[in-house]
Motif scaffolding. Structure first.
Motif, PDB file in Angstrom:
ATOM      1  N   SER A 132       0.839  -1.196   0.000  1.00 39.48           N
ATOM      2  CA  SER A 132       0.000   0.000   0.000  1.00 39.48           C
ATOM      3  C   SER A 132       0.872   1.245   0.000  1.00 39.48           C
ATOM      4  O   SER A 132       2.074   1.187   0.269  1.00 39.48           O
ATOM      5  CB  SER A 132      -0.931   0.001   1.216  1.00 39.48           C
ATOM      6  OG  SER A 132      -0.180  -0.130   2.416  1.00 39.48           O
ATOM      7  N   GLU A 136      -1.523   9.364   4.739  1.00 38.40           N
ATOM      8  CA  GLU A 136      -1.523  10.323   5.844  1.00 38.40           C
ATOM      9  C   GLU A 136      -1.031   9.642   7.118  1.00 38.40           C
ATOM     10  O   GLU A 136      -1.389   8.494   7.386  1.00 38.40           O
ATOM     11  CB  GLU A 136      -2.940  10.885   6.056  1.00 38.40           C
ATOM     12  CG  GLU A 136      -3.032  11.983   7.098  1.00 38.40           C
ATOM     13  CD  GLU A 136      -4.451  12.513   7.263  1.00 38.40           C
ATOM     14  OE1 GLU A 136      -4.610  13.667   7.703  1.00 38.40           O
ATOM     15  OE2 GLU A 136      -5.402  11.772   6.952  1.00 38.40           O
ATOM     16  N   LYS A 138      -1.040  10.223  11.144  1.00 39.05           N
ATOM     17  CA  LYS A 138      -1.523  10.976  12.296  1.00 39.05           C
ATOM     18  C   LYS A 138      -0.843  10.441  13.551  1.00 39.05           C
ATOM     19  O   LYS A 138      -0.051   9.503  13.497  1.00 39.05           O
ATOM     20  CB  LYS A 138      -3.041  10.871  12.405  1.00 39.05           C
ATOM     21  CG  LYS A 138      -3.783  11.538  11.255  1.00 39.05           C
ATOM     22  CD  LYS A 138      -5.281  11.469  11.463  1.00 39.05           C
ATOM     23  CE  LYS A 138      -6.026  12.178  10.344  1.00 39.05           C
ATOM     24  NZ  LYS A 138      -7.500  12.113  10.531  1.00 39.05           N
ATOM     25  N   THR A 141      -2.996   6.929  14.160  1.00 41.28           N
ATOM     26  CA  THR A 141      -3.235   6.026  13.038  1.00 41.28           C
ATOM     27  C   THR A 141      -2.519   6.514  11.777  1.00 41.28           C
ATOM     28  O   THR A 141      -2.146   7.683  11.679  1.00 41.28           O
ATOM     29  CB  THR A 141      -4.741   5.900  12.730  1.00 41.28           C
ATOM     30  OG1 THR A 141      -5.259   7.192  12.386  1.00 41.28           O
ATOM     31  CG2 THR A 141      -5.498   5.330  13.909  1.00 41.28           C
ATOM     32  N   THR A 142      -2.362   5.593  10.843  1.00 42.34           N
ATOM     33  CA  THR A 142      -1.799   5.895   9.524  1.00 42.34           C
ATOM     34  C   THR A 142      -2.772   5.407   8.461  1.00 42.34           C
ATOM     35  O   THR A 142      -3.231   4.261   8.522  1.00 42.34           O
ATOM     36  CB  THR A 142      -0.432   5.210   9.336  1.00 42.34           C
ATOM     37  OG1 THR A 142       0.503   5.775  10.255  1.00 42.34           O
ATOM     38  CG2 THR A 142       0.081   5.416   7.918  1.00 42.34           C
ATOM     39  N   THR A 143      -3.082   6.266   7.512  1.00 42.61           N
ATOM     40  CA  THR A 143      -3.999   5.918   6.422  1.00 42.61           C
ATOM     41  C   THR A 143      -3.190   5.503   5.203  1.00 42.61           C
ATOM     42  O   THR A 143      -2.279   6.219   4.780  1.00 42.61           O
ATOM     43  CB  THR A 143      -4.903   7.111   6.054  1.00 42.61           C
ATOM     44  OG1 THR A 143      -5.608   7.538   7.224  1.00 42.61           O
ATOM     45  CG2 THR A 143      -5.910   6.709   4.981  1.00 42.61           C
ATOM     46  N   LEU A 145      -3.348   3.517   1.127  1.00 43.96           N
ATOM     47  CA  LEU A 145      -4.165   3.197  -0.044  1.00 43.96           C
ATOM     48  C   LEU A 145      -3.610   1.942  -0.684  1.00 43.96           C
ATOM     49  O   LEU A 145      -2.431   1.883  -1.041  1.00 43.96           O
ATOM     50  CB  LEU A 145      -4.144   4.361  -1.040  1.00 43.96           C
ATOM     51  CG  LEU A 145      -4.882   4.148  -2.360  1.00 43.96           C
ATOM     52  CD1 LEU A 145      -6.388   4.051  -2.114  1.00 43.96           C
ATOM     53  CD2 LEU A 145      -4.581   5.287  -3.339  1.00 43.96           C
ATOM     54  N   TYR A 151      -8.938   2.389   0.991  1.00 41.58           N
ATOM     55  CA  TYR A 151      -8.253   3.063   2.091  1.00 41.58           C
ATOM     56  C   TYR A 151      -8.355   2.200   3.350  1.00 41.58           C
ATOM     57  O   TYR A 151      -9.431   1.714   3.698  1.00 41.58           O
ATOM     58  CB  TYR A 151      -8.867   4.432   2.359  1.00 41.58           C
ATOM     59  CG  TYR A 151      -8.564   5.452   1.284  1.00 41.58           C
ATOM     60  CD1 TYR A 151      -7.385   6.201   1.329  1.00 41.58           C
ATOM     61  CD2 TYR A 151      -9.441   5.674   0.232  1.00 41.58           C
ATOM     62  CE1 TYR A 151      -7.096   7.131   0.340  1.00 41.58           C
ATOM     63  CE2 TYR A 151      -9.161   6.598  -0.759  1.00 41.58           C
ATOM     64  CZ  TYR A 151      -7.985   7.323  -0.700  1.00 41.58           C
ATOM     65  OH  TYR A 151      -7.691   8.240  -1.673  1.00 41.58           O
ATOM     66  N   ILE A 152      -7.222   2.019   4.015  1.00 38.03           N
ATOM     67  CA  ILE A 152      -7.173   1.240   5.254  1.00 38.03           C
ATOM     68  C   ILE A 152      -6.547   2.101   6.341  1.00 38.03           C
ATOM     69  O   ILE A 152      -5.521   2.752   6.118  1.00 38.03           O
ATOM     70  CB  ILE A 152      -6.365  -0.059   5.067  1.00 38.03           C
ATOM     71  CG1 ILE A 152      -7.029  -0.946   4.008  1.00 38.03           C
ATOM     72  CG2 ILE A 152      -6.233  -0.814   6.380  1.00 38.03           C
ATOM     73  CD1 ILE A 152      -6.283  -2.249   3.750  1.00 38.03           C
ATOM     74  N   ILE A 153      -7.175   2.099   7.517  1.00 38.22           N
ATOM     75  CA  ILE A 153      -6.651   2.833   8.667  1.00 38.22           C
ATOM     76  C   ILE A 153      -5.893   1.859   9.553  1.00 38.22           C
ATOM     77  O   ILE A 153      -6.478   0.932  10.123  1.00 38.22           O
ATOM     78  CB  ILE A 153      -7.792   3.494   9.476  1.00 38.22           C
ATOM     79  CG1 ILE A 153      -8.756   4.247   8.547  1.00 38.22           C
ATOM     80  CG2 ILE A 153      -7.224   4.409  10.537  1.00 38.22           C
ATOM     81  CD1 ILE A 153      -8.111   5.373   7.776  1.00 38.22           C
ATOM     82  N   ASN A 156      -0.809   2.861  14.497  1.00 39.06           N
ATOM     83  CA  ASN A 156       0.634   3.086  14.344  1.00 39.06           C
ATOM     84  C   ASN A 156       1.470   1.992  14.993  1.00 39.06           C
ATOM     85  O   ASN A 156       2.599   1.733  14.559  1.00 39.06           O
ATOM     86  CB  ASN A 156       1.011   4.455  14.920  1.00 39.06           C
ATOM     87  CG  ASN A 156       0.584   5.582  14.010  1.00 39.06           C
ATOM     88  OD1 ASN A 156       0.516   5.425  12.794  1.00 39.06           O
ATOM     89  ND2 ASN A 156       0.276   6.725  14.588  1.00 39.06           N
TER      90      ASN A 156
END
Length: 274
Positions: A132, A136, A138, A141-143, A145, A151-153, A156
């Protein structure tokens, strides 16, 4: 008139009273924090010495630090004594900490990721067999593709606890392979030449390092070759592989080189022998 407006009681909680002037101070402070974040972001992204993913990490770390400091200062503006508040709720905080230890682990992992820059926005990563692209990062969490455009969350802590492959950590270009087999009657040197020349014509394959061909095995029904190349299109490399296979197939057909398929010969006994 102004004095009465500024001392107008908005909210009363126990012995504490929040006046209009307190609210105005708080709003002014919030706008000041937003302005500071804007200036910090402009200053970081203006620098040419740091690449964009690292700028993203640095800004997010500073943003979270500024917000934590701003939150404590904002509570003091309203009139809350943080030392008394923390001392009175120490036992509660311990209980919450035990219950939310996994979330705290995600927060710590997020800070480590942003500090170390082991994973950056735009990187192509592979974790538990899932390839993937990081969209993003954060604090918790990390988003990402996936290649199926989903999209998978990810928490971390998954990125720091599990084995992770970063395909583009130091270099955007990565190495890939396409395997093909030909009939035993084929000219090995001609096959390798055709594979090399076809690979050079494929869009998306790097000219440096140069692609090359290996004769890897005498298979059960074919001579097996491996085409090795480098590409910066790491995330969509399967499209390049597909186009390359089509070109190889057409080139083999043009040069009368056949691609065999497994065959089995079955012998039946005569009726009198059964």
């Amino acid at each position: 008139m102004i004095h009465e407006f500024l001392n107008y009681e908005i909210l009363k909680v126990g012995s504490r009273v929040i006046y209009m002037v307190t609210l105005l101070k708080l709003l002014l402070f919030i706008f000041s924090v937003i302005f500071v974040l804007f200036i910090v972001k402009k200053a970081i992204y203006r620098s040419n010495r740091i690449d964009t993913p690292k700028k993203y990490s640095i800004f997010n770390l500073l943003k979270y630090l500024i917000l934590v400091i701003a939150a404590s200062m904002g509570m003091q503006i309203v009139g809350f004594d943080l030392s008394v508040l923390l001392a009175g709720s120490a036992a509660l905080l311990v209980g919450i900490g035990l219950g939310l230890q996994h979330i705290f682990s995600d927060f710590v992992s997020g800070i480590l990721i942003l500090l170390e820059s082991t994973v950056k926005v735009g990187d192509i990563i592979e974790i538990n067999g899932l390839v993937s692209q990081v969209v993003e990062i954060k604090l918790r969490t990390t988003t990402v593709l996936t290649r199926e455009d989903k999209y998978i969350i990810l928490p971390n802590s998954d990125l720091t606890r599990n084995q992770l492959i970063n395909w583009t950590h130091d270099n955007i270009s990565s190495r890939f392979e396409v395997q093909v087999g030909v009939d035993y009657s084929s000219d090995v040197n001609e096959v390798m030449r055709i594979l090399y020349e076809v690979t050079l014509t494929q869009e998306g394959i790097e000219k440096e390092p140069k692609p090359f061909v290996r004769f890897i095995n005498f298979g059960d029904s074919s001579l097996d070759f491996l085409v090795i190349f480098w590409s910066e299109e790491v995330f969509r490399v399967h499209n390049i592989k597909s186009e390359l296979r089509v070109k190889i197939f057409n080139a083999f057909r043009e040069h009368k080189i056949s691609i065999p398929f497994p065959q089995r010969v079955i012998h039946f006994k005569k009726d009198e022998e059964i």
